[in-house]
Structure formats: C-alpha cells, structure tokens
Design a protein around this motif. Structure first.
Motif, mmCIF file in Angstrom:
data_model
loop_
_atom_site.group_PDB
_atom_site.id
_atom_site.type_symbol
_atom_site.label_atom_id
_atom_site.label_comp_id
_atom_site.label_asym_id
_atom_site.label_seq_id
_atom_site.Cartn_x
_atom_site.Cartn_y
_atom_site.Cartn_z
ATOM 1 N N HIS A 205 0.993 -6.429 2.861
ATOM 2 C CA HIS A 205 -0.152 -5.840 2.609
ATOM 3 C C HIS A 205 -1.007 -6.947 1.764
ATOM 4 O O HIS A 205 -2.098 -6.575 1.475
ATOM 5 C CB HIS A 205 0.047 -4.634 2.197
ATOM 6 N N MET B 175 -3.846 -9.008 10.783
ATOM 7 C CA MET B 175 -4.239 -7.703 9.960
ATOM 8 C C MET B 175 -2.746 -7.085 9.602
ATOM 9 O O MET B 175 -1.741 -6.781 10.396
ATOM 10 C CB MET B 175 -4.929 -6.921 10.573
ATOM 11 N N ARG C 113 -5.974 -8.213 -2.738
ATOM 12 C CA ARG C 113 -6.053 -9.411 -3.588
ATOM 13 C C ARG C 113 -5.772 -8.995 -5.008
ATOM 14 O O ARG C 113 -6.062 -7.949 -5.581
ATOM 15 C CB ARG C 113 -7.476 -10.005 -3.419
ATOM 16 N N GLN D 211 -3.626 -10.031 1.170
ATOM 17 C CA GLN D 211 -4.660 -10.282 1.897
ATOM 18 C C GLN D 211 -4.199 -11.925 2.474
ATOM 19 O O GLN D 211 -4.455 -12.041 3.731
ATOM 20 C CB GLN D 211 -6.018 -10.550 1.155
ATOM 21 N N HIS E 214 0.732 -1.233 -0.156
ATOM 22 C CA HIS E 214 0.132 0.043 0.025
ATOM 23 C C HIS E 214 0.841 1.289 -0.135
ATOM 24 O O HIS E 214 0.528 2.313 -0.520
ATOM 25 C CB HIS E 214 -0.973 -0.022 1.352
ATOM 26 N N VAL F 16 -4.611 -1.739 7.449
ATOM 27 C CA VAL F 16 -4.937 -1.611 6.108
ATOM 28 C C VAL F 16 -5.528 -2.716 5.402
ATOM 29 O O VAL F 16 -5.362 -3.786 5.880
ATOM 30 C CB VAL F 16 -3.362 -1.135 5.431
ATOM 31 N N PRO F 17 -6.300 -2.538 4.595
ATOM 32 C CA PRO F 17 -6.920 -3.677 3.907
ATOM 33 C C PRO F 17 -6.026 -4.792 3.117
ATOM 34 O O PRO F 17 -5.004 -4.178 2.557
ATOM 35 C CB PRO F 17 -8.031 -3.202 2.975
ATOM 36 N N GLY F 18 -6.316 -5.860 3.138
ATOM 37 C CA GLY F 18 -5.566 -6.971 2.308
ATOM 38 C C GLY F 18 -5.702 -6.574 0.948
ATOM 39 O O GLY F 18 -6.915 -6.430 0.412
#
Length: 303
Positions: free
Chosen positions: A109, A119, A141, A111, A82, A137-139
């Motif tokens: 980072h 996380m 994909r 997912q 990210h 932070v979002p994983g």
C-alpha cells in the motif's frame, strides 16, 4: 514435507535465522502455513524465524505457534499497510504487546509500490468464494508535500526505539527512506533496515545505499530477487553490494513463501552456498546468517 539434504548441507543450516518469511494465513496464497514453516525450519536446524503477514498483525498467533513448536525461536511482525490503519502508532504498540520483533513500513500500500506495479489492491484468492470485489486504495506516503517526515512516522520510530524492535523500510520510495534514516539517526535508533536490497522496486543506486549506511542503516539481502521467475537479479551484484557497504552492516534472509519460488529452506541453503563462492569467509557467512540477525532480534550471542 521432509528434506533429504546432504550431511554437509544439513550442517550448513544449523543455527541460521530467517527474518523475512511469508506464510499462511494470508490473502495471497502461500505454500506453507505458520506451523509448517516453523516445524520444517526446526527440523532443518534453524535457530529462529520471523513470520511475515502483509495484511494483519501476526504476533498473537505466533504466540500459539511457539507453544506448539518448541525448540526454535519464533517471532511475529507487523506491516503498516492500510489493513492495520497505515501509519498507525497504536497498531505498533499493540503488536509490541504481543511480542512483535520486526515491523515493516508500508509495502503493497506504499505509493511507491503503486507507482512501480500499479494501484495497490487487496488480492483475490480463487478458493475463497464470496470475497468482496477489489477496491483501489490510496498509496501511503511517509513525507508531506514539502518532503518533511510526517509526525506519525516520527512517533512510530520513537516507539520502535523504545521497544528495541527492528523496522524494515518495506516498499517506500528512496526519498522517504532517506527521511526515515535521518530521523532514526537523530533519535539514536540503530535497528532501521533497508528491506531486500536489489529487489526491482527497491534497487537503489550504490551511492544512495552508502549515504544511508553513513546514517546508520542496516541492510537486508534476500534470495527472492534472484529466483528465475522474478527479476533474476545477479547474485554477484548483491554480494558486491554487501562488500561495498560492509559485511558488518548486512544480513541475509529469503523473503520466500511463494508458489513460483524455491522453498524457503532451499533458498537459505542456496544463499549459504553462494556466499563462499563469492569470496565470503565462514566468519562472514556466520555474521550474515546468524550473528547479525540474532543481535537485531535481541537474542544472546552464541559461540
């Protein structure tokens, strides 16, 4: 830091290439910075190093290190986490402009990394006072809900092919690896590498690795997973996997640069001693430690 290897071990290290080495500056604390790693590897007789930074592109700073430490080939890299915009084709183009030779798909980072370890977050360095609090932070994909490769990933692979750089799979999930490998085969891109085979988050079944080999993938085997404070992976399992996949598709690296692990040069020395103990000939060791990494990096053949 100086090394007092035996003459035999000193000779053993001549001309080797490590394509996976972590150094400072980094948000994780590391035992070596770029300059120290380059100077020590040059003294040990290395031909080349690829320096890896998890959070920022480093090819620009490696340009400066190259001027300070001549006599060894030094290359920067990029990891699509990210902090560089994730699956960001423009970050890839920019890093290539600075001479980047190796790119990794998302690592901390991804997912899959989050699913395996928890996380993903930015690490905190105790010596850096005033650091912002960690924020989840979002994983990332690489495929959509239907399992199709995202368009930006296809674009990134096309850029990598055009620039003739190496792409490592990082810490993505097995279904994503297969999707990336299929796209690489479709466009005729031959420098896709499965990152650190046998590492606990990427310890794929042999039948999957063979299927990936059939798609043209190459395979990186690092000494890091065998370290006593890590998952203590069996060197026999790693060397048996090299045999099963074919030496010609594989190469070795260290993935070292952590305080609780061996020094990277010692890790490479260990690999070079372990391989013959498991039946690898000198020609095979040369391929794994010298010739295949050189070819991936676009360096001329030697000897």
């Amino acid at each position: 830091m100086s090394f007092a290897f035996s003459r035999a071990d000193t000779d053993l290290l001549q001309g080797v290439i490590d394509m996976h080495l972590h150094t400072m500056p980094c948000l994780f604390d590391r035992p070596l910075d770029d300059l120290e790693a380059a100077e020590q590897a040059r003294t040990a007789g290395y031909r080349a190093l690829v320096l890896k930074s998890i959070y920022v592109p480093n090819a620009d700073r490696v340009e400066l290190v190259r001027r300070v430490v001549p006599g060894i080939e030094l290359f920067g890299s990029l990891v699509l986490n990210h902090s560089v915009g994730g699956l960001n084709p423009e970050a890839v183009r920019t890093a290539i402009g600075f001479g980047m030779k190796v790119m990794w798909l998302p690592t901390v980072h991804a997912q899959h990394h989050a699913d395996h370890f928890g996380m993903p977050t930015y690490p905190w360095l105790a010596q850096r006072q005033g650091t912002l609090p960690q924020v989840p932070v979002p994983g990332i994909r690489l495929v959509d809900a239907a399992g199709a490769l995202k368009p930006e990933v296809a674009e990134i692979l096309a850029i990598a092919k055009a620039a003739d750089i190496v792409t490592g799979t990082g810490h993505i999930a097995l279904d994503e690896v297969h999707a990336v490998a299929r796209e690489a085969q479709r466009i005729g891109y031959g420098k896709l590498v499965q990152t650190h085979v046998g590492w606990h988050a990427t310890d794929w079944p042999l039948e999957d690795l063979k299927a990936l080999a059939d798609l043209g993938m190459k395979f990186e085997f690092c000494i890091n997973p065998t370290m006593p404070n890590r998952q203590q992976q069996s060197t026999r399992k790693l060397t048996d996997t090299i045999r099963a996949l074919g030496v010609e598709r594989c190469f070795i690296a260290t993935d070292l640069g952590q305080h609780d692990n061996a020094h990277p040069i010692e890790g490479m020395r260990m690999w070079l001693r372990i391989l013959p103990l498991h039946g690898f000939s000198q020609n095979e060791v040369d391929h794994l430690a010298r010739h295949h990494p050189a070819a991936l990096l676009g360096l001329p053949a030697v000897g």
